[in-house]
Design a protein around this motif. Structure first.
Motif, PDB file in Angstrom:
ATOM      1  N   SER A   1       0.831  -1.218   0.000  1.00  0.00           N
ATOM      2  CA  SER A   1       0.000   0.000   0.000  1.00  0.00           C
ATOM      3  C   SER A   1       0.860   1.261   0.000  1.00  0.00           C
ATOM      4  N   THR A   2       1.918   1.252   0.802  1.00  0.00           N
ATOM      5  CA  THR A   2       2.805   2.416   0.865  1.00  0.00           C
ATOM      6  C   THR A   2       3.497   2.633  -0.474  1.00  0.00           C
ATOM      7  N   LEU A   3       3.899   1.542  -1.114  1.00  0.00           N
ATOM      8  CA  LEU A   3       4.554   1.640  -2.419  1.00  0.00           C
ATOM      9  C   LEU A   3       3.586   2.187  -3.470  1.00  0.00           C
ATOM     10  N   VAL A   4       2.362   1.678  -3.469  1.00  0.00           N
ATOM     11  CA  VAL A   4       1.341   2.157  -4.417  1.00  0.00           C
ATOM     12  C   VAL A   4       1.095   3.646  -4.208  1.00  0.00           C
ATOM     13  N   ASP A   5       1.028   4.069  -2.958  1.00  0.00           N
ATOM     14  CA  ASP A   5       0.827   5.471  -2.618  1.00  0.00           C
ATOM     15  C   ASP A   5       1.945   6.343  -3.199  1.00  0.00           C
ATOM     16  N   GLN A   6       3.185   5.894  -3.054  1.00  0.00           N
ATOM     17  CA  GLN A   6       4.333   6.648  -3.576  1.00  0.00           C
ATOM     18  C   GLN A   6       4.345   6.657  -5.108  1.00  0.00           C
ATOM     19  N   MET A   7       3.987   5.527  -5.713  1.00  0.00           N
ATOM     20  CA  MET A   7       3.931   5.464  -7.173  1.00  0.00           C
ATOM     21  C   MET A   7       2.875   6.421  -7.715  1.00  0.00           C
ATOM     22  N   ALA A   8       1.726   6.454  -7.051  1.00  0.00           N
ATOM     23  CA  ALA A   8       0.649   7.356  -7.475  1.00  0.00           C
ATOM     24  C   ALA A   8       1.103   8.818  -7.396  1.00  0.00           C
ATOM     25  N   ALA A   9       1.813   9.165  -6.322  1.00  0.00           N
ATOM     26  CA  ALA A   9       2.298  10.534  -6.147  1.00  0.00           C
ATOM     27  C   ALA A   9       3.260  10.921  -7.279  1.00  0.00           C
ATOM     28  N   LEU A  10       4.138   9.989  -7.655  1.00  0.00           N
ATOM     29  CA  LEU A  10       5.094  10.270  -8.736  1.00  0.00           C
ATOM     30  C   LEU A  10       4.410  10.376 -10.093  1.00  0.00           C
ATOM     31  N   ILE A  11       3.437   9.501 -10.325  1.00  0.00           N
ATOM     32  CA  ILE A  11       2.678   9.545 -11.589  1.00  0.00           C
ATOM     33  C   ILE A  11       1.975  10.896 -11.723  1.00  0.00           C
TER      34      ILE A  11
ATOM     35  N   GLN B   1       0.368  12.845 -15.062  1.00  0.00           N
ATOM     36  CA  GLN B   1      -0.510  11.786 -15.563  1.00  0.00           C
ATOM     37  C   GLN B   1      -1.512  11.377 -14.489  1.00  0.00           C
ATOM     38  N   THR B   2      -2.582  10.706 -14.929  1.00  0.00           N
ATOM     39  CA  THR B   2      -3.645  10.312 -14.004  1.00  0.00           C
ATOM     40  C   THR B   2      -3.525   8.831 -13.643  1.00  0.00           C
ATOM     41  N   VAL B   3      -4.145   8.476 -12.510  1.00  0.00           N
ATOM     42  CA  VAL B   3      -3.996   7.099 -12.030  1.00  0.00           C
ATOM     43  C   VAL B   3      -5.297   6.620 -11.395  1.00  0.00           C
ATOM     44  N   GLY B   4      -5.606   5.352 -11.615  1.00  0.00           N
ATOM     45  CA  GLY B   4      -6.686   4.675 -10.917  1.00  0.00           C
ATOM     46  C   GLY B   4      -6.075   3.581 -10.056  1.00  0.00           C
ATOM     47  N   ILE B   5      -6.550   3.456  -8.826  1.00  0.00           N
ATOM     48  CA  ILE B   5      -6.014   2.450  -7.903  1.00  0.00           C
ATOM     49  C   ILE B   5      -7.125   1.496  -7.504  1.00  0.00           C
ATOM     50  N   ILE B   6      -6.894   0.205  -7.691  1.00  0.00           N
ATOM     51  CA  ILE B   6      -7.822  -0.834  -7.235  1.00  0.00           C
ATOM     52  C   ILE B   6      -7.114  -1.585  -6.122  1.00  0.00           C
ATOM     53  N   ALA B   7      -7.609  -1.433  -4.900  1.00  0.00           N
ATOM     54  CA  ALA B   7      -6.987  -2.076  -3.736  1.00  0.00           C
ATOM     55  C   ALA B   7      -7.888  -3.210  -3.266  1.00  0.00           C
ATOM     56  N   ILE B   8      -7.405  -4.437  -3.363  1.00  0.00           N
ATOM     57  CA  ILE B   8      -8.216  -5.595  -2.980  1.00  0.00           C
ATOM     58  C   ILE B   8      -8.030  -5.868  -1.494  1.00  0.00           C
ATOM     59  N   ASP B   9      -9.146  -5.865  -0.758  1.00  0.00           N
ATOM     60  CA  ASP B   9      -9.116  -6.168   0.672  1.00  0.00           C
ATOM     61  C   ASP B   9      -9.453  -7.633   0.885  1.00  0.00           C
TER      62      ASP B   9
ATOM     63  N   MET C   1      -4.459   5.920   1.479  1.00  0.00           N
ATOM     64  CA  MET C   1      -3.889   6.978   0.655  1.00  0.00           C
ATOM     65  C   MET C   1      -4.621   8.305   0.809  1.00  0.00           C
ATOM     66  N   GLN C   2      -4.725   8.750   2.062  1.00  0.00           N
ATOM     67  CA  GLN C   2      -5.507   9.941   2.383  1.00  0.00           C
ATOM     68  C   GLN C   2      -5.054  11.194   1.627  1.00  0.00           C
ATOM     69  N   ARG C   3      -3.758  11.290   1.350  1.00  0.00           N
ATOM     70  CA  ARG C   3      -3.283  12.543   0.743  1.00  0.00           C
ATOM     71  C   ARG C   3      -3.802  12.739  -0.676  1.00  0.00           C
ATOM     72  N   HIS C   4      -4.306  11.655  -1.311  1.00  0.00           N
ATOM     73  CA  HIS C   4      -4.824  11.769  -2.676  1.00  0.00           C
ATOM     74  C   HIS C   4      -6.334  12.008  -2.710  1.00  0.00           C
ATOM     75  N   HIS C   5      -6.955  12.100  -1.524  1.00  0.00           N
ATOM     76  CA  HIS C   5      -8.410  12.120  -1.451  1.00  0.00           C
ATOM     77  C   HIS C   5      -9.032  13.247  -2.284  1.00  0.00           C
ATOM     78  N   ALA C   6      -8.429  14.429  -2.241  1.00  0.00           N
ATOM     79  CA  ALA C   6      -9.010  15.586  -2.917  1.00  0.00           C
ATOM     80  C   ALA C   6      -8.482  15.780  -4.338  1.00  0.00           C
ATOM     81  N   ASP C   7      -7.685  14.861  -4.818  1.00  0.00           N
ATOM     82  CA  ASP C   7      -7.077  14.983  -6.147  1.00  0.00           C
ATOM     83  C   ASP C   7      -7.930  14.253  -7.190  1.00  0.00           C
ATOM     84  N   PRO C   8      -8.563  14.972  -8.116  1.00  0.00           N
ATOM     85  CA  PRO C   8      -9.389  14.305  -9.134  1.00  0.00           C
ATOM     86  C   PRO C   8      -8.579  13.438 -10.094  1.00  0.00           C
TER      87      PRO C   8
END
Length: 316
Positions: free
Chosen positions: A65-75, A80-88, A105-112
């Motif tokens: 999850s932490t890695l996905v969060d960092q990858m999303a921030a860099l993307i 570029q835009t990103v969609g995240i599917i997190a399987i629980d 990934m709270q920091r991305h909450h307000a990012d469209p």
């Protein structure tokens, strides 16, 4: 294609126009496996094929999850835009989520430019949830440049992601004991890229050496070229930019039609399996299970009866 109703066409047009509420509504319809969701995916399918679908898998505690969060921030930093599917994970018995609703990934909450969807596996094995493929297609059609799929991380059998993702990243960490298990269990075979997370911990060098040794053996027996290995520290982002560059390079290498045909053969088999199981009444399975448990019926007789039910339900 499935016939498109006016309601579906209207929602499709809103999704293609970038309406996030429409996207969220469509995601719910897909996760709930509704006919409307299926119709929507069908009508959006011609718009797919542009997103890079990246699978992130590996044992529990690897920091996916932490890695996905960092990858999303860099993307996003790259525009570029990103969609995240997190399987629980969820119970294979009650099919309820084991961890409940996770706040990710709270920091991305307000990012469209970041759309996050958490899905319960609902007892489905292989690390994914029913509808993961359809969800990835939806985000692809909606114009996301990347779709990141984080698997459950409950064991070493999570090979389903390799059928779905364009590039599969296997995340391992030193000192957990899972590294050798993962290699033995064959998860090494699905990796397009290895990410050694928490690489500032003791044992990172040894883990990389073990992976390279295993790759050397696999290469000697005719396997394809070894998957690249990168060290990262997801908590502070160290090495994540380099990892993304490697993922992009591997994606470019994999962009052949033959791989696409092979992937779709596996995906269609998975959809067919789900469809056939869905057409079976759960009560019928339980009745035959009880008969087998009581030795009234053998498993193959039960299987023949259930197969007959499937054929009859499809008009054969």
């Amino acid at each position: 294609m499935v016939p498109t109703t006016p309601a579906t066409a209207a929602l499709r047009d809103r999704i293609l126009a970038g309406d996030l509420r429409a996207l969220a509504r469509a995601a719910s319809a897909i996760e709930n496996q509704t006919p409307f969701g299926r119709e929507l995916v069908s009508t959006l399918f011609p718009q797919t094929g542009r997103a890079k679908i990246i699978g992130i898998t590996g044992p529990p505690g690897a920091g996916k999850s932490t890695l996905v969060d960092q990858m999303a921030a860099l993307i996003r930093k790259n525009g570029q835009t990103v969609g995240i599917i997190a399987i629980d994970p969820s119970s294979p018995f009650s099919r309820g989520a084991l961890l409940g609703d996770r706040i990710r990934m709270q920091r991305h909450h307000a990012d469209p430019g970041v759309f996050i969807r958490s899905m319960a596996s609902r007892g489905k094995l292989g690390g994914l949830a029913r509808g993961t493929l359809e969800m990835a297609l939806l985000l692809d059609a909606a114009g996301r440049d990347y779709v990141l799929i984080e698997t459950v991380g409950v064991g070493q059998d999570e090979v389903d992601i390799a059928r779905l993702a364009d590039v599969t990243v296997v995340v391992l960490v030193p000192g957990m004991g899972d590294d050798v298990q993962a290699i033995k269990a064959g998860i090494i075979e699905i990796a397009d890229v290895f990410a050694i997370n928490k690489s500032d911990l003791p044992g990172a060098e040894r883990l990389e050496q073990d992976l390279r040794a295993m790759q050397s053996v696999a290469h000697d027996v005719g396997s394809s070229k070894p998957a690249p290995i990168r060290r990262v520290v997801a908590t502070d982002g160290t090495g994540v930019d380099d990892l993304l560059q490697v993922i992009r390079a591997v994606y470019t290498d994999h962009g052949s039609q033959s791989r696409s045909v092979a992937a779709w053969s596996l995906r269609l088999c998975e959809l067919l399996r789900d469809e056939l199981l869905e057409s079976l009444p759960e009560k019928a399975i339980e009745e035959h299970a009880a008969r087998v448990a009581e030795k009234i019926e053998d498993p193959y007789t039960a299987l023949a009866a259930l197969t007959s039910l499937v054929k009859n339900s499809h008009g054969h």
